[in-house]
Scaffold this motif. Structure first.
Motif, PDB file in Angstrom:
ATOM      1  N   ALA A  45       6.191  -8.770  25.180  1.00  0.00           N
ATOM      2  CA  ALA A  45       6.713  -9.298  26.438  1.00  0.00           C
ATOM      3  C   ALA A  45       7.232 -10.719  26.242  1.00  0.00           C
ATOM      4  N   ASP A  46       6.511 -11.523  25.468  1.00  0.00           N
ATOM      5  CA  ASP A  46       6.969 -12.885  25.176  1.00  0.00           C
ATOM      6  C   ASP A  46       8.261 -12.870  24.362  1.00  0.00           C
ATOM      7  N   ILE A  47       8.344 -11.953  23.400  1.00  0.00           N
ATOM      8  CA  ILE A  47       9.544 -11.862  22.554  1.00  0.00           C
ATOM      9  C   ILE A  47      10.748 -11.430  23.381  1.00  0.00           C
ATOM     10  N   PHE A  48      10.567 -10.453  24.264  1.00  0.00           N
ATOM     11  CA  PHE A  48      11.659 -10.045  25.148  1.00  0.00           C
ATOM     12  C   PHE A  48      12.097 -11.222  26.029  1.00  0.00           C
ATOM     13  N   LEU A  57       0.843  -1.186   0.000  1.00  0.00           N
ATOM     14  CA  LEU A  57       0.000   0.000   0.000  1.00  0.00           C
ATOM     15  C   LEU A  57       0.883   1.243   0.000  1.00  0.00           C
ATOM     16  N   LYS A  58       0.648   2.155  -0.916  1.00  0.00           N
ATOM     17  CA  LYS A  58       1.526   3.310  -1.110  1.00  0.00           C
ATOM     18  C   LYS A  58       1.438   4.345   0.012  1.00  0.00           C
ATOM     19  N   ASN A  59       0.433   4.242   0.870  1.00  0.00           N
ATOM     20  CA  ASN A  59       0.319   5.183   1.990  1.00  0.00           C
ATOM     21  C   ASN A  59       1.001   4.658   3.259  1.00  0.00           C
ATOM     22  N   GLN A  60       1.839   3.668   3.110  1.00  0.00           N
ATOM     23  CA  GLN A  60       2.643   3.116   4.204  1.00  0.00           C
ATOM     24  C   GLN A  60       4.107   3.326   3.852  1.00  0.00           C
ATOM     25  N   ALA A  61       4.931   3.686   4.835  1.00  0.00           N
ATOM     26  CA  ALA A  61       6.316   4.060   4.533  1.00  0.00           C
ATOM     27  C   ALA A  61       7.165   2.877   4.084  1.00  0.00           C
ATOM     28  N   GLN A  62       6.902   1.698   4.603  1.00  0.00           N
ATOM     29  CA  GLN A  62       7.800   0.564   4.391  1.00  0.00           C
ATOM     30  C   GLN A  62       7.032  -0.726   4.609  1.00  0.00           C
ATOM     31  N   ARG A  63       7.486  -1.804   4.004  1.00  0.00           N
ATOM     32  CA  ARG A  63       6.883  -3.114   4.229  1.00  0.00           C
ATOM     33  C   ARG A  63       6.998  -3.502   5.702  1.00  0.00           C
ATOM     34  N   PHE A  64       5.958  -4.129   6.228  1.00  0.00           N
ATOM     35  CA  PHE A  64       5.990  -4.642   7.596  1.00  0.00           C
ATOM     36  C   PHE A  64       7.129  -5.642   7.710  1.00  0.00           C
ATOM     37  N   PRO A  65       8.039  -5.464   8.683  1.00  0.00           N
ATOM     38  CA  PRO A  65       9.247  -6.292   8.700  1.00  0.00           C
ATOM     39  C   PRO A  65       9.038  -7.737   9.131  1.00  0.00           C
ATOM     40  N   ALA A  66       7.986  -8.010   9.923  1.00  0.00           N
ATOM     41  CA  ALA A  66       7.745  -9.372  10.432  1.00  0.00           C
ATOM     42  C   ALA A  66       8.992  -9.915  11.125  1.00  0.00           C
ATOM     43  N   ARG A  67       9.555  -9.081  12.006  1.00  0.00           N
ATOM     44  CA  ARG A  67      10.786  -9.444  12.722  1.00  0.00           C
ATOM     45  C   ARG A  67      10.726  -8.895  14.135  1.00  0.00           C
ATOM     46  N   GLY A  68      10.802  -9.778  15.109  1.00  0.00           N
ATOM     47  CA  GLY A  68      10.799  -9.324  16.492  1.00  0.00           C
ATOM     48  C   GLY A  68       9.509  -8.619  16.859  1.00  0.00           C
ATOM     49  N   VAL A  69       9.645  -7.496  17.570  1.00  0.00           N
ATOM     50  CA  VAL A  69       8.491  -6.763  18.088  1.00  0.00           C
ATOM     51  C   VAL A  69       7.794  -5.942  16.994  1.00  0.00           C
ATOM     52  N   ASN A  70       8.499  -5.587  15.925  1.00  0.00           N
ATOM     53  CA  ASN A  70       7.923  -4.819  14.807  1.00  0.00           C
ATOM     54  C   ASN A  70       7.385  -3.456  15.239  1.00  0.00           C
ATOM     55  N   VAL A  71       8.239  -2.641  15.861  1.00  0.00           N
ATOM     56  CA  VAL A  71       7.768  -1.319  16.285  1.00  0.00           C
ATOM     57  C   VAL A  71       7.394  -0.474  15.078  1.00  0.00           C
ATOM     58  N   ARG A  72       6.322   0.304  15.228  1.00  0.00           N
ATOM     59  CA  ARG A  72       5.779   1.045  14.092  1.00  0.00           C
ATOM     60  C   ARG A  72       6.461   2.399  13.889  1.00  0.00           C
TER      61      ARG A  72
END
Length: 318
Positions: free
Chosen positions: A234-237, A137-152
């Protein structure tokens, strides 16, 4: 008649975080928080959340200590930047112009009454995702990383200070920030403040330093979309052996759903869901919390852990 509100600043753009363990800190922000490297220069690595619109929101710099080197606030226009520079000149708080950093034009630096370095800028590079990170979607800055916590995105930061009132007046009078909530003790001393530049409930907070040391740092916060994502974080940490200081829980002040950890360099990092509350009222009156109210703990009764009041960076020695 009250003075006309100043809306020359738009938002918290980025911060520079110092770490004595650069490799371990970088691995934390990339592999655990899920941030993306968007540049390197000298001893610094530039990082971003997947929906930060600017090239980066965190500059991570190798150092012999921890803490914040500077925070950067973006002005709303070149003219707005010039107005804030004019207001600061001769104030005793100004440092002066510096050349643009990576992805950023010239910036004017100043110090708050506590000595924290603040950078004001307007020219910025909007992030252009490479092909492998381009979103659907062009109104999103970057592809969702699907890595770790994935902070926005970068949400806010919290500094420690000796004199909260002096810092509040500095941000109100020279930079045009609005106070949305504060803690005032029984003797009238201001113990904490939360301030905004926009309709967000807050862009940054300042709390009183337990040791009375000037210029220290409390935490930086990255936003997640939901409470459930913070529970997952919390689970990832836990899986990565990251020390969880406190949370998940809900703050009474600002109603932020929070989780605090320490990154390897010793700096406190929060992941939070804070974006639901907006300050739409142009005549908002600051919410004042009393000493007794704060002693009750957080929103659902969790007592504030002692280290939350005492731990800051750089650490206090002696």
């Amino acid at each position: 008649m009250q003075p006309e509100p100043i809306f020359d600043l738009a938002h918290l753009g980025h911060m520079e975080l110092l770490t004595p363990k650069p490799d371990e800190s970088l691995a934390f922000f990339v592999d655990v928080l899920g941030m993306t490297v968007s540049g390197r220069k000298g001893e610094s690595v530039y990082l971003r959340g997947w929906d930060d619109y600017e090239r980066y929101s965190l500059k991570l710099t190798a150092s012999n200590t921890s803490g914040m080197e500077h925070m950067a606030l973006r002005a709303r226009s070149p003219q707005a930047l010039e107005r804030r520079v004019a207001a600061l000149k001769g104030s005793g708080f100004e440092i002066g112009w510096v050349d643009g950093d990576m992805g950023q034009g010239p910036a004017f630096r100043c110090r708050d009454p506590d000595g924290h370095v603040i950078e004001l800028y307007y020219e910025t590079e909007w992030y252009q995702a490479p092909a492998e990170l381009k979103p659907a979607l062009k109104n999103q800055a970057q592809r969702f990383p699907a890595r770790g916590v994935n902070v926005r995105r970068l949400d806010h930061l919290n500094c420690l200070a000796v004199d909260i009132k002096a810092n509040r007046l500095f941000f109100e009078n020279y930079l045009g920030c609005r106070t949305t909530e504060q803690i005032v003790l029984n003797d009238g001393t201001e113990a904490a403040m939360w301030m905004t530049m926009s309709n967000k409930s807050y862009d940054f907070a300042y709390t009183r330093d337990h040791y009375g040391k000037a210029g220290r740092f409390h935490h930086v916060t990255y936003a997640l979309d939901s409470r459930e994502e913070i529970l997952r974080a919390a689970d990832i940490f836990l899986e990565h052996g990251v020390h969880i200081e406190t949370g998940p829980h809900k703050h009474a002040i600002q109603q932020t759903f929070f989780l605090y950890v320490y990154e390897p360099g010793g700096n406190r990092v929060e992941v939070a869901n804070a974006g639901a509350r907006l300050i739409l009222a142009p005549d908002w009156k600051p919410i004042v919390w009393t000493e007794e109210e704060r002693k009750r703990g957080q929103a659902w009764g969790l007592k504030t852990i002692e280290s939350f009041h005492t731990h800051g960076t750089p650490p206090v020695t002696g």
